[in-house]
Design an enzyme around this catalytic site. Structure first.
Site, PDB file in Angstrom:
ATOM      1  N   ASP A 191       0.829  -1.200   0.000  1.00  0.00           N
ATOM      2  CA  ASP A 191       0.000   0.000   0.000  1.00  0.00           C
ATOM      3  C   ASP A 191       0.868   1.257   0.000  1.00  0.00           C
ATOM      4  O   ASP A 191       2.102   1.186   0.044  1.00  0.00           O
ATOM      5  CB  ASP A 191      -0.936  -0.047   1.213  1.00  0.00           C
ATOM      6  N   ASP A 252      -9.834   3.617  -3.289  1.00  0.00           N
ATOM      7  CA  ASP A 252     -10.621   2.464  -2.868  1.00  0.00           C
ATOM      8  C   ASP A 252     -12.018   2.488  -3.494  1.00  0.00           C
ATOM      9  O   ASP A 252     -12.636   3.557  -3.620  1.00  0.00           O
ATOM     10  CB  ASP A 252     -10.769   2.436  -1.348  1.00  0.00           C
TER      11      ASP A 252
END
Length: 663
Positions: A191, A252
């Site tokens: 990430d 997201d």
């Protein structure tokens, strides 16, 4: 190489393939006499030379389940074990899903005196190796998660657990990747929360991580599939191919604590289409799926699957599998939809038609001669009849078999086109098989190809014949027209005889295109086929000789239009719809007068197409392009002619910095 070959137990091996075809139609809207297009006869009528038609299957997009959407950071051994058991009971393994990916929350940033990661064994009895072993015992692969920065997402955005400093891998890339591999993990998602906060450079940071993955694999002998997750920042489609198997192209799909929506799905899909980056086992990633979660109807869940499959996206389910219904299971495991996603050619589907706003036709080139997948996407609020034309897909008007992938029936044997009724806000997915490919051009060469012809600017499919008589893929660099952004291409082993891999490239009209490979195995030749539904035009300044360009393949709303050397990249190919008066790039971004401005100097940018008059343009016979809302001309600011010159609106004055040709 960081991404291993992901062969599925239930999949067929290499498919004998096609020489994919394209008919070519000129997209000349108007041109100055000195800029008339070269004849397209080379592309249409080239005599074929000997190249193989043996398609080499490339690693498919990863399939599996990931923990974040359902559980956020609240994961432990028991949670993951229950999901594994539900995964197996539901038959997802037999459908081709294979990864169980543990996302953020498994680690709270602790390390021992040697710098090795430590975990709370009250939550993870036996440590992380124990859960990896359990996943493997079910015939599945195990995935884990970290961050590129020093402090990960659990520190900056604690979700279900207290803020966890130190939960990133910065300063420990090779150590952590080696530890993950020794624990038995097969996949790692990296990430970007810490990377973003620390303002790390995405490209160089992920290259270092990719190198660490390769070093860990060399040390342990266990390959790690690398998933890059910097949310589309810094345009990873330009540089991520070859670093990992997949890279996120957007934020997201929904933020934890909210409810997924079909609108989220459409946005993620739109931002994920980068066809020249997706090839040979490298995939654009629109994020984990929300199929079966609250917020979507059954029809929307099916459409969600259609969109991920036509774009060849990774299929990572995100719902709590212990709540899986029969309906959702049947959606996730539809074998014909999965087959489109996992097609051995590994290409991405693209929009090939939008005759009426929000009635969109997407086509994907499949393995096998004359085979395509199609999604008819109805974004309107009423049921609509929608038509796919063979000619847009690169097929001739010859008979082909049309199959509906949700009714799983053949619905027509026909030529020319097929029309289906598509309910409001959903989609229909089809395959068209056994069609006849349009003509192609074949070029011999061992590394580089010049004089490559295109009847129109736009996207082409290129089959590359080569021999790799080794046991490992060979990674090479593909460059088109010298100045387009290069991309890494993987050439899997072929044995002693030649085989083909496929890539998508964007070319200029005419015969001045070049396609070159650096570091490739011995090549035999290439076959170039257009995709007529993506034919477009370059918009060239009469004064500068440079093209209307969007810098660095950027897709963000508000990105300025500029001048740049004409190279035929996707960021320079525009489709002009004379009915809607729109200039469209990438298939879904319109040239836009920023803020609906009507004064001299108004910025000209790209924006989601809305139909507003500030996105409408008149292409005039005197070479000017005028904004319908403002009545002002498209202008190269200050009459400058250099690369990066911004384009603006300005009062029409007849000067050459306001004159353009579309070819």
């Amino acid at each position: 190489m960081s991404s291993p070959s992901l062969r599925r137990r239930c999949r067929t091996a290499a498919v004998r393939a096609l020489a994919l075809a394209t008919g070519v139609t000129a997209a000349l809207l108007f041109a100055q006499p000195s800029q008339a297009p070269a004849p397209a006869t080379t592309e249409l009528n080239a005599s074929p030379v000997a190249v193989t038609d043996r398609q080499i299957a490339v690693p498919e997009a990863p399939m599996g389940w990931a923990s974040w959407n359902a559980f956020a950071a609240k994961v432990d051994y028991n949670v993951i074990k229950q999901q594994v058991d539900a995964f197996v009971a539901a038959g997802l393994r037999e459908a081709g899903y294979e990864y169980i990916n543990i996302d953020e929350g498994w680690w709270q940033g602790t390390r021992d005196s040697a710098g090795n990661i430590t975990v709370d064994e009250a939550e993870w009895p036996g440590g992380m190796k124990a859960i990896a072993d359990y996943i493997h015992s079910k015939g599945l692969k195990a995935g884990i998660y970290t961050d590129a920065g020093k402090d990960g997402c659990g520190y900056y955005f604690p979700t279900g657990r207290p803020a966890a400093p130190g939960s990133g891998s910065e300063g420990h890339y090779e150590q952590d990747m080696t530890q993950f591999s020794r624990w038995g993990f097969d996949f790692v998602k990296v990430d970007w929360c810490g990377g973003d906060a620390e303002r790390l450079d995405s490209k160089t940071t992920y290259q270092a991580i990719s190198d660490a993955v390769a070093a860990a694999t060399a040390t342990t002998g266990r390959p790690l599939t690398l998933s890059l997750c910097n949310w589309g920042r810094s345009n990873p489609w330009n540089w991520a191919p070859g670093m990992g198997a997949m890279w996120r192209t957007n934020s997201d799909i929904f933020f934890h604590g909210g409810t997924p929506s079909y609108g989220n799905v459409l946005t993620a899909f739109d931002r994920n289409i980068h066809p020249t980056a997706q090839h040979t086992g490298y995939y654009n990633d629109p994020d984990m799926m929300v199929v079966g979660m609250n917020g979507l109807s059954a029809a929307q869940n099916r459409s969600h699957m259609n969109l991920w499959a036509i774009s060849g996206a990774p299929l990572l389910a995100g719902l709590d599998l212990t709540t899986l219904t029969t309906e959702t299971r049947n959606i996730l495991t539809n074998p014909e939809v999965i087959a489109v996603d996992q097609d051995p050619r590994g290409l991405q589907g693209v929009k090939v038609a939008e005759d009426t706003r929000n009635l969109q036709v997407y086509g994907k080139v499949l393995s096998g001669n004359g085979n395509r997948a199609v999604v008819l996407l109805n974004r309107t609020s009423t049921t609509q009849n929608m038509t796919v034309r063979w000619s847009d897909l690169g097929l001739t008007n010859a008979t082909a078999t049309v199959r509906d992938l949700w009714t799983r029936t053949n619905v027509a044997t026909t030529g020319t086109s097929y029309t289906a009724s598509v309910p409001a806000g959903t989609s229909v997915m089809l395959t068209i098989k056994g069609g006849t490919e349009q003509s192609a051009s074949t070029y011999n060469g061992t590394a580089g190809f010049s004089g490559v012809a295109a009847g129109s600017a736009g996207l082409k499919t290129v089959d590359v014949s080569y021999t790799n008589n080794t046991s490992a893929p060979v990674k090479a660099t593909l460059t088109v027209n010298g100045s387009q952004t290069p991309t890494k291409v993987s050439f899997p082993p072929t044995g002693s005889s030649p085989g083909n891999i496929s890539v998508a490239v964007s070319l200029k009209q005419g015969s001045a295109n070049t396609i070159s490979f650096s570091g490739a195995p011995t090549l035999e030749g290439i076959v170039v086929r257009a995709l007529p539904g993506r034919n477009g035009t370059l918009v060239t300044g009469a004064q500068s000789g440079r093209c209307l360009d969007i810098d660095n393949n950027t897709i963000n709303n508000g990105t300025d239009a500029q001048l740049w050397d004409c190279n035929g990249g996707q960021n320079q190919v525009w489709q002009y719809n004379s009915t809607r008066k729109e200039l469209v790039v990438y298939g879904n971004k319109c040239l836009d007068a920023h803020g609906a401005g009507t004064t001299n100097g108004t910025r000209v940018v790209i924006w989601d197409c809305t139909g507003a008059t500030n996105q409408k343009w008149n292409v005039n016979s005197d070479g000017t392009i005028t904004n319908v809302n403002a009545g002002l001309c498209l202008d190269a600011y200050g009459a400058a002619t250099t690369n990066r010159t911004k384009l603006v609106l300005w009062g029409c004055n007849g000067q050459n910095n306001q004159k353009w040709s579309l070819t």
